[in-house]
Design a protein around this motif. Sequence first.
Motif, PDB file in Angstrom:
ATOM      1  N   GLY A   1      -6.645   3.678  10.320  1.00 45.48           N
ATOM      2  CA  GLY A   1      -7.259   3.180   9.093  1.00 45.48           C
ATOM      3  C   GLY A   1      -8.280   4.130   8.505  1.00 45.48           C
ATOM      4  N   LEU A   2      -8.917   4.922   9.350  1.00 39.55           N
ATOM      5  CA  LEU A   2      -9.963   5.840   8.887  1.00 39.55           C
ATOM      6  C   LEU A   2      -9.449   7.234   8.540  1.00 39.55           C
ATOM      7  CD1 LEU A   2     -12.758   4.897  11.445  1.00 39.55           C
ATOM      8  CD2 LEU A   2     -12.624   4.241   9.031  1.00 39.55           C
ATOM      9  N   THR A   3      -8.192   7.523   8.830  1.00 38.80           N
ATOM     10  CA  THR A   3      -7.694   8.884   8.668  1.00 38.80           C
ATOM     11  C   THR A   3      -7.571   9.329   7.219  1.00 38.80           C
ATOM     12  OG1 THR A   3      -5.426   8.066   8.851  1.00 38.80           O
ATOM     13  CG2 THR A   3      -6.450   8.985  10.844  1.00 38.80           C
ATOM     14  N   THR A   4      -6.884   8.560   6.430  1.00 41.81           N
ATOM     15  CA  THR A   4      -6.636   9.013   5.069  1.00 41.81           C
ATOM     16  C   THR A   4      -6.307   7.828   4.169  1.00 41.81           C
ATOM     17  OG1 THR A   4      -5.260  10.434   3.690  1.00 41.81           O
ATOM     18  CG2 THR A   4      -4.197   9.457   5.601  1.00 41.81           C
ATOM     19  N   GLY A   5      -6.532   7.985   2.906  1.00 40.67           N
ATOM     20  CA  GLY A   5      -6.200   6.932   1.956  1.00 40.67           C
ATOM     21  C   GLY A   5      -4.762   7.009   1.479  1.00 40.67           C
ATOM     22  N   THR A   6      -4.060   8.086   1.790  1.00 43.96           N
ATOM     23  CA  THR A   6      -2.678   8.229   1.367  1.00 43.96           C
ATOM     24  C   THR A   6      -1.749   8.014   2.555  1.00 43.96           C
ATOM     25  OG1 THR A   6      -2.705  10.611   1.770  1.00 43.96           O
ATOM     26  CG2 THR A   6      -3.306   9.854  -0.444  1.00 43.96           C
ATOM     27  N   PHE A   7      -0.541   7.590   2.247  1.00 40.86           N
ATOM     28  CA  PHE A   7       0.443   7.311   3.286  1.00 40.86           C
ATOM     29  C   PHE A   7       1.016   8.610   3.841  1.00 40.86           C
ATOM     30  CE2 PHE A   7       4.872   6.485   4.519  1.00 40.86           C
ATOM     31  CZ  PHE A   7       4.653   5.550   5.517  1.00 40.86           C
ATOM     32  N   SER A   8       1.014   8.742   5.151  1.00 45.74           N
ATOM     33  CA  SER A   8       1.616   9.889   5.832  1.00 45.74           C
ATOM     34  C   SER A   8       2.719   9.366   6.749  1.00 45.74           C
ATOM     35  CB  SER A   8       0.560  10.629   6.656  1.00 45.74           C
ATOM     36  OG  SER A   8       1.195  11.507   7.566  1.00 45.74           O
ATOM     37  N   PRO A   9       3.990   9.675   6.460  1.00 46.25           N
ATOM     38  CA  PRO A   9       5.081   9.160   7.300  1.00 46.25           C
ATOM     39  C   PRO A   9       4.941   9.546   8.770  1.00 46.25           C
ATOM     40  CG  PRO A   9       5.962  10.154   5.311  1.00 46.25           C
ATOM     41  CD  PRO A   9       4.504  10.463   5.338  1.00 46.25           C
ATOM     42  N   TRP A  10       4.515  10.779   9.051  1.00 42.26           N
ATOM     43  CA  TRP A  10       4.402  11.220  10.441  1.00 42.26           C
ATOM     44  C   TRP A  10       3.274  10.498  11.168  1.00 42.26           C
ATOM     45  CZ3 TRP A  10       8.380  13.439  12.445  1.00 42.26           C
ATOM     46  CH2 TRP A  10       9.238  14.157  11.623  1.00 42.26           C
ATOM     47  N   LEU A  11       2.149  10.357  10.508  1.00 41.76           N
ATOM     48  CA  LEU A  11       1.017   9.672  11.118  1.00 41.76           C
ATOM     49  C   LEU A  11       1.325   8.186  11.317  1.00 41.76           C
ATOM     50  CD1 LEU A  11      -1.841  10.155  12.147  1.00 41.76           C
ATOM     51  CD2 LEU A  11      -2.671   9.668   9.853  1.00 41.76           C
ATOM     52  N   PHE A  12       1.954   7.579  10.316  1.00 40.81           N
ATOM     53  CA  PHE A  12       2.309   6.175  10.436  1.00 40.81           C
ATOM     54  C   PHE A  12       3.369   5.979  11.513  1.00 40.81           C
ATOM     55  CE2 PHE A  12       4.245   2.140   8.849  1.00 40.81           C
ATOM     56  CZ  PHE A  12       3.123   1.352   9.043  1.00 40.81           C
ATOM     57  N   GLY A  13       4.311   6.896  11.611  1.00 46.06           N
ATOM     58  CA  GLY A  13       5.322   6.836  12.671  1.00 46.06           C
ATOM     59  C   GLY A  13       4.681   6.927  14.049  1.00 46.06           C
ATOM     60  N   ALA A  14       3.701   7.821  14.191  1.00 47.00           N
ATOM     61  CA  ALA A  14       2.985   7.952  15.466  1.00 47.00           C
ATOM     62  C   ALA A  14       2.233   6.661  15.789  1.00 47.00           C
ATOM     63  CB  ALA A  14       2.019   9.135  15.412  1.00 47.00           C
TER      64      ALA A  14
ATOM     65  N   HIS B   1       0.823  -1.205   0.000  1.00 48.83           N
ATOM     66  CA  HIS B   1       0.000   0.000   0.000  1.00 48.83           C
ATOM     67  C   HIS B   1       0.863   1.263   0.000  1.00 48.83           C
ATOM     68  CE1 HIS B   1      -3.404   2.619   0.618  1.00 48.83           C
ATOM     69  NE2 HIS B   1      -2.776   3.147   1.661  1.00 48.83           N
ATOM     70  N   ALA B   2       1.791   1.313   0.957  1.00 46.08           N
ATOM     71  CA  ALA B   2       2.644   2.500   1.071  1.00 46.08           C
ATOM     72  C   ALA B   2       3.827   2.455   0.105  1.00 46.08           C
ATOM     73  CB  ALA B   2       3.149   2.640   2.496  1.00 46.08           C
ATOM     74  N   ARG B   3       4.092   1.284  -0.470  1.00 46.56           N
ATOM     75  CA  ARG B   3       5.188   1.090  -1.432  1.00 46.56           C
ATOM     76  C   ARG B   3       6.542   1.550  -0.876  1.00 46.56           C
ATOM     77  NH1 ARG B   3       2.450  -1.371  -5.037  1.00 46.56           N
ATOM     78  NH2 ARG B   3       0.751  -0.501  -6.206  1.00 46.56           N
ATOM     79  N   LEU B   4       6.824   1.109   0.331  1.00 44.12           N
ATOM     80  CA  LEU B   4       8.086   1.469   0.968  1.00 44.12           C
ATOM     81  C   LEU B   4       9.178   0.483   0.565  1.00 44.12           C
ATOM     82  CD1 LEU B   4       6.831   2.232   4.589  1.00 44.12           C
ATOM     83  CD2 LEU B   4       7.185   3.843   2.724  1.00 44.12           C
ATOM     84  N   SER B   5      10.406   0.953   0.613  1.00 46.72           N
ATOM     85  CA  SER B   5      11.546   0.083   0.322  1.00 46.72           C
ATOM     86  C   SER B   5      11.815  -0.812   1.536  1.00 46.72           C
ATOM     87  CB  SER B   5      12.784   0.937   0.031  1.00 46.72           C
ATOM     88  OG  SER B   5      13.218   1.587   1.227  1.00 46.72           O
ATOM     89  N   ALA B   6      12.678  -1.795   1.356  1.00 50.25           N
ATOM     90  CA  ALA B   6      13.032  -2.691   2.455  1.00 50.25           C
ATOM     91  C   ALA B   6      13.663  -1.916   3.607  1.00 50.25           C
ATOM     92  CB  ALA B   6      13.975  -3.790   1.967  1.00 50.25           C
TER      93      ALA B   6
END
Length: 156
Positions: free
Chosen positions: A84-97, A30-35
């Motif tokens: 899960g309900l916040t946004t459809g796009t990846f947010s590094p700060w929100l995901f980090g939190a 989903h977020a398409r992050l690297s390893a």
Amino acid sequence: MRKPFFASYWFWHCGEGFQTILFTWYMAFHARLSATEIGFYQSLQLFPFLLFTILGGSVTDRIGARTSFTAATGLFALVLAGYGLTTGTFSPWLFGAYCLVSGILSAVSNPAIDTFIPHLDETDYEVDEKQRTVALTEGGMEKIETLLRDAGQLKG
């Protein structure tokens, strides 16, 4: 009476494993992050878990295993649903939190599961070093069941 204890312990650890799989799937697909980025976020979740495990044990000692586990698991479910309900796009700060909070909540709930292990002595389990297994004896199982009943975790 062996089944309730092992079933709840199995359920808890399956949930932890399932969360790890979903966590990695989300980051990779989903977020398409690297390893490297996936490793960073996984360590971001593990760091507070390791740091706050002592605090989790203290909370469990103060409020009881059942309350600690229920509260931490419920809060974790709210945090997960909220993210899960916040946004459809990846947010590094929100995901980090999210990683930090979920690590702390896991640290609080995990000691509740392991509260009863220190009450066992060498006659309560058998170690098979060749097979690398440990199994509770009948006396050990009875001791765990009594502790679980006294803590309100097992009925009957």
